[in-house]
Design an enzyme around this catalytic site. Sequence first.
Site, PDB file in Angstrom:
ATOM      1  CE  LYS A  95       2.870   6.174 -13.553  1.00  9.03           C
ATOM      2  NZ  LYS A  95       2.330   5.689 -12.239  1.00  9.03           N
TER       3      LYS A  95
HETATM    4  O1  LIG Z   1       8.020   4.622 -13.619  1.00 11.12           O
HETATM    5  C1  LIG Z   1       7.319   4.227 -12.742  1.00 11.12           C
HETATM    6  C2  LIG Z   1       6.416   5.373 -12.546  1.00 11.12           C
HETATM    7  C3  LIG Z   1       5.427   5.142 -11.382  1.00 11.12           C
HETATM    8  N1  LIG Z   1       5.690   4.020 -10.672  1.00 11.12           N
HETATM    9  C4  LIG Z   1       4.623   3.585  -9.686  1.00 11.12           C
HETATM   10  O2  LIG Z   1       5.370   3.855  -8.209  1.00 11.12           O
HETATM   11  C5  LIG Z   1       4.890   2.664  -7.396  1.00 11.12           C
HETATM   12  C6  LIG Z   1       5.899   1.582  -7.241  1.00 11.12           C
HETATM   13  O3  LIG Z   1       5.434   0.490  -6.401  1.00 11.12           O
HETATM   14  P1  LIG Z   1       6.264  -0.632  -5.783  1.00 11.12           P
HETATM   15  O4  LIG Z   1       5.558  -1.084  -4.812  1.00 11.12           O
HETATM   16  O5  LIG Z   1       7.441   0.235  -5.044  1.00 11.12           O
HETATM   17  O6  LIG Z   1       7.013  -1.263  -6.828  1.00 11.12           O
HETATM   18  C7  LIG Z   1       3.580   2.297  -8.065  1.00 11.12           C
HETATM   19  O7  LIG Z   1       2.562   2.971  -7.567  1.00 11.12           O
HETATM   20  C8  LIG Z   1       3.729   2.624  -9.649  1.00 11.12           C
HETATM   21  O8  LIG Z   1       2.543   2.697 -10.296  1.00 11.12           O
HETATM   22  C9  LIG Z   1       6.396   2.881 -11.141  1.00 11.12           C
HETATM   23  O9  LIG Z   1       6.658   2.060 -10.330  1.00 11.12           O
HETATM   24  N2  LIG Z   1       7.227   3.152 -12.148  1.00 11.12           N
END
Ligand SMILES: O=c1ccn([C@@H]2O[C@H](COP(=O)(O)O)[C@@H](O)[C@H]2O)c(=O)[nH]1
Length: 271
Positions: A95
């Site tokens: 990001k």
């Molecule tokens: O809008 C967003 C952007 C990035 N993320 C990232 O994705 C994963 C989600 O992890 P889970 O364990 O599947 O919930 C994490 O690395 C976030 O930094 C997001 O969740 N939302």
Amino acid sequence: MTFMSSLKQRWNQADSLVCVGLDPEPAKFPAKFGGNADAVFDFCRDIADATAQYACAFKPQIAHFAALGAEDALQRLIAHIHARHPGVPVILDSKRGDIGSTAQHYAAEAFDRYAADAVTANPYLGRDSVQPFLDRADRGVVVLCRTSNPGAGDLQDLMIDGRPLYQHVAEKVAREWNTHGNCSLVVGATWPAQLKEVRAIVGDDVPFLVPGVGAQGGDVEAVVTNAKNAAGTGLMVSSSRAILYASKGDDYAEAAANAARELRDQINRFR
Ligand SMILES: O=c1ccn([C@@H]2O[C@H](COP(=O)(O)O)[C@@H](O)[C@H]2O)c(=O)[nH]1
């Protein structure tokens, strides 16, 4: 091969829209990793090897490595994925976004240091802050549009010229920034109505990275029916914790593979 062509090939060859998130948290690792100085790499490698057959992409999140001082493990993990699972693109979730002269270094970090195929980018500073990423035509640039978190609307929903900010981001990326055809958008699984709106704005050719299924509770059916493109693809549905930590026992890799396969099958029911 470019990020976009690898992704399209992977959607078809693996018949999967699942993006496996690699977010190491040593406190959640199985007991067998206790005392292992290279646990971050070893755990993530095992998960990658077990889930690759069900993945259209992998998404390591950089903070999970950097906070542990494990940047070297991240570098080796991406090299391992390229060597053992060629054709499965790696999206570095960092990001990034800064003034152009600094953003050049972020682009070098993602694409040269880590050899990622794509990177997530924050559009808040405007086009020049993303340009060093956009210029790497063979790599993907995944721009934050409508994020999955509860506070996403605080800024992203602010109305400008009669439309929420996230819709302006979608429009700008699809019509102006995507000159090399290497742009995607992050749209959270937790916002099915917005997924549909953004798909209507950008058409079929801009893929979405969709985090928020699994641990964040997003509904898979709503995601796929609202956000797929005409070909029944166009999505990288990302899940991290629900796959990584499906079991804390010695069967962690098998459990992760089962979770990735089940997510793939669930998605495919609605394509
Ligand atoms: O809008 C967003 C952007 C990035 N993320 C990232 O994705 C994963 C989600 O992890 P889970 O364990 O599947 O919930 C994490 O690395 C976030 O930094 C997001 O969740 N939302």
